[in-house]
Design a protein around this motif. Structure first.
Motif, PDB file in Angstrom:
ATOM      1  N   CYS A  25       0.821  -1.210   0.000  1.00 30.96           N
ATOM      2  CA  CYS A  25       0.000   0.000   0.000  1.00 30.96           C
ATOM      3  C   CYS A  25       0.855   1.260   0.000  1.00 30.96           C
ATOM      4  O   CYS A  25       0.498   2.271  -0.634  1.00 30.96           O
ATOM      5  N   ASN A  26       1.977   1.213   0.700  1.00 28.47           N
ATOM      6  CA  ASN A  26       2.886   2.364   0.696  1.00 28.47           C
ATOM      7  C   ASN A  26       3.502   2.571  -0.680  1.00 28.47           C
ATOM      8  O   ASN A  26       3.703   3.705  -1.119  1.00 28.47           O
ATOM      9  N   TRP A  27       3.820   1.473  -1.343  1.00 26.46           N
ATOM     10  CA  TRP A  27       4.448   1.576  -2.663  1.00 26.46           C
ATOM     11  C   TRP A  27       3.540   2.231  -3.697  1.00 26.46           C
ATOM     12  O   TRP A  27       3.996   3.010  -4.535  1.00 26.46           O
ATOM     13  N   VAL A  28       2.280   1.897  -3.664  1.00 27.43           N
ATOM     14  CA  VAL A  28       1.387   2.350  -4.733  1.00 27.43           C
ATOM     15  C   VAL A  28       0.788   3.721  -4.456  1.00 27.43           C
ATOM     16  O   VAL A  28      -0.079   4.178  -5.211  1.00 27.43           O
ATOM     17  N   GLN A  29       1.227   4.392  -3.403  1.00 27.41           N
ATOM     18  CA  GLN A  29       0.785   5.753  -3.173  1.00 27.41           C
ATOM     19  C   GLN A  29       1.293   6.653  -4.297  1.00 27.41           C
ATOM     20  O   GLN A  29       2.389   6.465  -4.810  1.00 27.41           O
ATOM     21  N   PRO A  30       0.508   7.661  -4.698  1.00 22.74           N
ATOM     22  CA  PRO A  30       0.909   8.507  -5.829  1.00 22.74           C
ATOM     23  C   PRO A  30       2.254   9.185  -5.640  1.00 22.74           C
ATOM     24  O   PRO A  30       2.987   9.398  -6.607  1.00 22.74           O
ATOM     25  N   GLU A  31       2.592   9.534  -4.385  1.00 23.30           N
ATOM     26  CA  GLU A  31       3.853  10.244  -4.162  1.00 23.30           C
ATOM     27  C   GLU A  31       5.060   9.320  -4.115  1.00 23.30           C
ATOM     28  O   GLU A  31       6.198   9.793  -3.995  1.00 23.30           O
ATOM     29  N   ASN A  32       4.845   8.007  -4.222  1.00 26.43           N
ATOM     30  CA  ASN A  32       5.965   7.067  -4.142  1.00 26.43           C
ATOM     31  C   ASN A  32       6.817   7.181  -5.388  1.00 26.43           C
ATOM     32  O   ASN A  32       6.322   7.183  -6.513  1.00 26.43           O
TER      33      ASN A  32
END
Length: 752
Positions: A25-32
């Motif tokens: 879920c952290n990876w697919v955040q837009p700001e990643n």
């Protein structure tokens, strides 16, 4: 330099999978900045004026390679990711072997070009078909002298050789190096066969399969590791597709998976891996946990706390391991551990089932909170436990229950029909088979044949022809013949009036249908035996009825197996192989004969895709082997460890493949001594105890009988645990037994 990859270490039920999903879920955040989905790639290219209209046709899927140890865990991991991302990022999780297979088939043209193979679409061989074809190919080389030197029968010897190819491929070892590794590893073993001979058989087999486009798991893995993974064109496609790796339970992965991970990491991808130090369920079956653990050096290590506080691991792991390793110590185990001890195994099975039934009926525990775990489950134990519990209205669910297809009366009936319609198969059918076919196929239309798991596959009161009448009809109306066995009219039986109206009507319907199919087969109006089986299922079994899941799974597996078998047969005959040099009519009869014989050997089980019923899980007691239970990653309130005195507990409930230790990367080709085996069993037993204790939260019953089924005394490694825990046998029961013994002695004394 700080690594952006994550190595998650934790014991069973410590939250490793949840941590992986959180990382996704952290990876697919837009700001990643590490993961770029197709969606964000579209936006970037649109701003640059480079958007292709075809790019929008691709799914909004992040470039993350998601892997799990087995098929059940794969589906569960995919479901958790979709749930936690609210369905925005649909992912397709794979097992390592499933990923290798997809990649080999996808890039098959590349392999055709590099290996100069014949341009044909690849077909995967099932293990049972693989063994049958390898046996035919090697038959002239595996004479009686070779089998005598090997010390095993032909079937087991062929399986051992094929397993060597699979183990070598899993370790990343080329097939050409197998002889060298075996020569070093077997130097202290009493194997009378030359390693070069075994390696030559495997080379012949691999080349024979590649010429015909046939793929086994071993060949698929070797093609991927030795040819695809080193190809620069494939590497470019791979790194473009995946910018991240999410791999759960890598302690159960083959060593070749590390080569894939390191390639992606070298190209700038990030990874998140979970590792269970008490796992390694598939050690000895191709997994290489020590080699996979080396990936931790390239990652930031995160150690999770132990299992949840309600589990018994913290209280019992240390004292149990000490008792097993130091049997001279005799401390008492906590009250959470009980024992059920009997003299014979029959008494043990009965008493174990009664304890479970009493606890469930009294409301002390629910059925779905109980698990029966054994190092091995034979048919007697499975039937006894299921029969006693079902009579108490308690359902039982067997994990991955792979009973042979031929054990189902419905499957046997369909095969008998096949032998009655196609010519030249008369030696495969007898009176008993015909009688059973009549009973099975005479069910009332529109009524389902329901049955509890472990009980009868159909309710006989729903059949219009009962076993007695079926036997009479088979005795008087069945005409055996090697080429064209036949069923005569019921009036052939002088007292046919004794059969009754319902049975006579049902028999005439079956007879008319068989005559119609036989005439259509003579006119070649039946495309294939698969179509014939489907017709039989539709007419006699389905017909609008609601079949139970177990029966439906067996029928689906039969059709899938038949379709696969004829697909392979067609491919081989097209290649004009020496295995199918007969004329077309006789070739069809030969293929049907071999197909029926393959099923009768019991090597094919009912395990179609999907292997789990759709809907909510039923409330049932879980019945599984150690290997099945650990692989499923389940947990329960109560555990019943069956056959606690069995020596198989040190084996982990699964047979180790021949030669498996020779292909572990940290000891590649080193001899495997008796001391190595002893240390390995001790370590495996420690992991089993730690893993199982992490999966139980309330109570453990150690179920032990002094004598095994064979009558031998059971002196397994868990026997000190049995002697150190509280027995559930009540004082009243013990007093009654003592009183009975005293009475018997008094009677014996009086008789003297």
């Amino acid at each position: 330099m700080v690594s952006h990859s994550l190595w998650i270490v934790g014991t069973s039920r410590s939250g490793k999978t949840a941590r992986l999903v959180e990382q996704f879920c952290n990876w697919v955040q837009p700001e990643n900045k590490y993961i770029e989905s197709f969606y964000t790639k579209n936006l970037r290219l649109e701003k640059a004026g480079q958007t292709s209209k075809f790019l929008y046709l691709q799914p909004t899927e992040p470039g993350v390679l998601v892997l799990a140890a087995n098929d059940d865990n794969r589906r569960e991991l995919g479901d958790k990711i979709i749930t936690n991302t609210l369905g925005k990022y649909p992912v397709r999780a794979k097992t390592p072997l499933g990923f290798f297979q997809d990649e080999v088939i996808l890039f098959w043209p590349l392999l055709i070009e590099s290996l100069e193979l014949k341009a044909q679409f690849p077909v995967r061989l099932r293990p049972e078909t693989e063994q049958e074809l390898a046996t035919k190919l090697w038959r002239f080389q595996l004479d009686e002298e070779i089998l005598r030197l090997a010390g095993v029968n032909e079937s087991r010897f062929v399986r051992r050789i094929l397993d060597l190819l699979q183990l070598a491929a899993y370790s990343g070892t080329p097939c050409e190096d197998i002889a060298q590794i075996l020569a070093r590893g077997l130097q202290e073993n009493n194997l009378n066969l030359e390693p070069e001979f075994l390696a030559s058989l495997l080379l012949d087999w691999r080349n024979w399969c590649l010429e015909r486009g046939l793929l086994t798991y071993g060949i698929i893995t070797e093609l991927y590791s030795q040819h695809l993974l080193s190809d620069r064109h494939y590497q470019q496609h791979l790194t473009k597709r995946y910018q991240a790796i999410l791999a759960d339970d890598v302690d159960d992965y083959p060593g070749v998976a590390r080569q894939l991970f390191e390639l992606l990491l070298d190209q700038g991808a990030v990874g998140a891996f979970s590792y269970n130090p008490d796992g390694a369920v598939r050690l000895g079956l191709g997994a290489d946990p020590n080699y996979m653990e080396g990936l931790a050096e390239r990652c930031r290590v995160e150690i999770l706390p132990g299992p949840p506080p309600e589990s018994l691991a913290d209280k019992l792991v240390m004292p149990m391991v000490e008792l097993v390793t130091e049997p001279m110590l005799l401390p008492n185990l906590p009250e959470a551990v009980h024992s059920i001890q009997t003299t014979s195994r029959a008494q043990l099975l009965r008493q174990t089932a009664e304890v479970i039934a009493n606890a469930i009926n009294s409301g002390e525990v629910e059925a779905e909170e109980v698990a029966i775990i054994a190092p091995g489950l034979d048919a007697i134990a499975r039937y006894t436990l299921v029969e006693i519990l079902v009579k108490q209205n308690i359902q039982v669910q067997s994990l991955n229950d792979q009973r042979p297809l031929i054990s189902s009366p419905v499957i046997r009936a369909l095969l008998t029909m096949l032998a009655l319609v196609y010519p030249g198969l008369g030696r495969l059918v007898d009176r008993d088979a015909v009688a059973e076919m009549l009973v099975v196929l005479s069910g009332r239309q529109g009524e389902s044949m329901r049955g509890e798991e472990g009980g009868s596959n159909s309710s006989l009161h729903q059949q219009r022809i009962d076993p007695v009448r079926a036997g009479l009809i088979a005795d008087y109306c069945f005409v055996p013949h090697p080429d064209s066995p036949n069923l005569l009219a019921v009036t052939t039986f002088e007292r046919w009036d004794r059969i009754g109206y319902a049975a006579t009507t049902a028999y005439n319907e079956i007879l008319d249908w068989l005559d119609k199919q036989r005439s259509q087969q003579e006119l070649r109006l039946i495309p294939s035996p698969i179509s014939f089986l489907d017709r039989g299922i539709q007419h006699f079994l389905w017909n609008g009825s609601n079949l139970p899941y177990e029966q439906l799974a067996a029928l689906r597996e039969l059709l899938e197996t038949a379709q696969h078998y004829w697909e392979i047969d067609t491919r081989i005959r097209q290649a004009n192989s020496k295995l199918s040099s007969s004329s077309p009519p006789s070739a069809l009869n030969t293929t049907i004969t071999e197909f029926i014989q393959l099923l009768r050997r019991g090597t094919i089980t009912a395990n179609p895709y999907p292997v789990r019923p759709i809907g909510a899980a039923k409330k049932a007691v879980t019945l599984a082997t150690i290997f099945q239970y650990r692989s499923s990653r389940r947990s329960h309130r109560w555990h019943f460890w069956l056959d606690a005195g069995s020596p198989l507990w040190a084996k982990g409930g699964a047979a180790t493949l021949f030669g498996a230790p020779f292909f572990l990367q940290d000891r590649l080709g080193e001899p495997w001594t008796a001391e190595d085996e002893k240390l390995a069993e001790e370590e495996r037993l420690r992991k089993i105890l730690a893993d199982l204790l992490s999966r139980v939260s309330d109570r453990i019953y150690l179920c032990h009988s002094d004598l095994a089924v064979s009558g031998q005394e059971q002196l397994g490694p868990l026997l000190p645990l049995v002697n150190a825990c509280v027995s559930v046998i009540s004082e009243a029961t013990t007093a009654n037994q003592t009183e009975q013994i005293t009475s018997d002695r008094q009677n014996l004394y009086n008789s003297k």
